[in-house]
Design an enzyme around this catalytic site. Structure first.
Site, PDB file in Angstrom:
ATOM      1  CD  GLU A 162      -5.956   4.434  -0.325  1.00  0.00           C
ATOM      2  OE1 GLU A 162      -5.803   5.536   0.278  1.00  0.00           O
ATOM      3  OE2 GLU A 162      -5.357   3.384   0.005  1.00  0.00           O
ATOM      4  CE1 TYR A 180      -7.143   9.811   1.096  1.00  0.00           C
ATOM      5  CE2 TYR A 180      -5.456   8.731  -0.237  1.00  0.00           C
ATOM      6  CZ  TYR A 180      -6.567   8.658   0.590  1.00  0.00           C
ATOM      7  OH  TYR A 180      -7.102   7.432   0.911  1.00  0.00           O
ATOM      8  CG  ASN A 227      -1.726   1.310   1.306  1.00  0.00           C
ATOM      9  OD1 ASN A 227      -2.452   1.656   0.383  1.00  0.00           O
ATOM     10  ND2 ASN A 227      -1.571   2.056   2.404  1.00  0.00           N
ATOM     11  CD  GLU A 228      -1.290   5.673   0.300  1.00  0.00           C
ATOM     12  OE1 GLU A 228      -2.312   6.220  -0.143  1.00  0.00           O
ATOM     13  OE2 GLU A 228      -0.768   5.988   1.398  1.00  0.00           O
TER      14      GLU A 228
END
Length: 413
Positions: free
Chosen positions: A333, A296, A211-212
């Site tokens: 996301e 984000y 993840n990321e």
């Protein structure tokens, strides 16, 4: 097509002056401003399908197994609501190395030592996903400290002064070998509920390497991170040949070459000037099946009037690069803070616009962050949304459930 986009820009500019940049109708129009492209797909799923992020399923199921419960109510609720919303897949944790959760839900409690009860929780998630007809995108690890992260592997390797996002996770031979062996053992596990090996499990749509993953402390152009991607992705493909493999990354680049450099310089974000990681280089790996980005804006310093356009550009520019490499894009996301400067009507407008941008651009699939079960407190995460029992999807208490249903219904077959 360029003259049409110029005309649209002029019209949008007029509306911005007349209505104000923060008006929901304008935010949605700018956020949806993407060029039509042929549909790309993740496997056999419809193009532009909706994915839900619900990272907590394994730990919830593990607690139920540990307490002798034959059913995991949270898991059942999330899968049932995902099906009701027309969601094609759930993105959730396929990892848990959290030292503070040992005896509760941690999967790997020490290097290559596992808690069988916690593993049975993940078994349950896979078997119940299959029963509900929902596919899974499973992350194999985390860059950040949550659930153990890269720091835990560096600690286990005995290296000095481990930190969050430790770059030695990607370069140290001992750490790489440990992570690679862990991945191999997870994919070779046979599910105790249905007898199916993880690497063959029909509930799994895709595995994400991490993840990321970020390239802080690595070489500027991203060669070291790409080498790690190749090594781990090759391991996954060899053990799960029928599953898709993605990097799980956010979409950063060491330079804005290949993007609209003038725009990204003007809005001031450094996400396309981030040494150590290259979306283009990583996506080009022969062992990677789909591209991955997250977005984000508030966390990246994009909280002004350019947010709507920045999101549209982030989606369409990355989609174009992925397409040029022959691969679909998963927008894994999308996150706007519930308690940020944008009110609910503005956040809804941005999300609706970006989801339409994904559909028009032929993006493989997209997901908002994050979906919560009813009992999960609203303050658990800064981005929660719901589909609460006894409500209609458009009820404001749910925030975005109706947008997910709308986007799912508009997916291109």
């Amino acid at each position: 097509m360029s003259w049409l986009r110029g005309c649209l820009a002029s019209v949008l500019g007029f509306w911005l002056c007349a209505c104000g940049e923060g008006e929901p109708v304008m935010l949605e129009a700018v956020a949806a401003d993407c060029v039509s492209a042929s549909p790309q797909r993740l496997g056999r799923l419809p193009s532009g399908g909706m994915v839900l992020n619900a990272y907590f399923l394994q730990e919830e199921a593990a607690r139920d197994v540990r307490q002798g419960r034959a059913v995991s109510p949270v898991v059942e609720e999330v899968f049932a609501k995902a099906s009701a919303m027309g969601v094609v897949a759930l993105r959730t944790n396929g990892h848990n190395e959290a030292p503070e959760k040992v005896g509760d839900s941690t999967l790997q409690v020490a290097p290559l030592q596992y808690d069988e009860v916690s593993l049975r929780g993940l078994d349950r998630v896979l078997s119940r996903a299959r029963a509900h007809g929902v596919r899974l995108v499973l992350t194999l690890g985390n860059y950040w400290d949550a659930y153990g992260g890269t720091r835990q592997y560096v600690t286990w390797a005995g290296l000095p002064n481990p930190v969050q996002g430790d770059p030695r996770f990607f370069t140290d031979p001992t750490v790489i070998a440990l992570y690679r062996e862990h991945v191999a053992r997870m994919l070779e596990r046979v599910n105790t509920e249905d007898g199916i090996r993880y690497g063959d499990h029909p509930a799994v749509l895709a595995w994400e390497l991490l993840n990321e993953p970020r390239g802080r402390g690595l070489d500027r152009e991203g060669a070291q991170l790409r080498a790690w991607v190749d090594t781990v992705a090759r391991e996954v493909k060899s053990r799960a040949p029928s599953h898709l493999v993605g990097t799980g990354e956010e979409g950063f680049e060491p330079s804005s070459e290949g993007y609209d450099a003038a725009f990204w310089s003007r809005v001031g974000t450094t996400m396309l000037r981030t040494p150590g990681s290259s979306f283009t280089r990583n996506t080009a790996s022969p062992y990677i099946d789909f591209a991955s980005v997250h977005f984000y804006p508030e966390s990246w310093g994009l909280d002004g009037p350019g947010t709507a356009e920045a999101g549209a550009r982030w989606i369409r520019e990355h989609a174009a690069i992925a397409r040029s490499l022959g691969k679909p894009l998963l927008v894994g996301e999308l996150g706007l803070r519930n308690a940020g400067d944008l009110d609910l009507s503005q956040r809804r407008a941005l999300y609706r616009g970006w989801l339409e941008c994904m559909r028009v651009s032929g993006v493989g699939a997209g997901a908002l962050w994050m979906f919560a079960n009813d009992a999960r407190p609203d303050a658990w995460d800064a981005f929660t949304f719901y589909f609460r029992d006894g409500t209609t999807p458009e009820d404001p208490v749910n925030r975005y459930a109706d947008l997910v249903i709308e986007a799912a219904g508009a997916a291109r077959p």
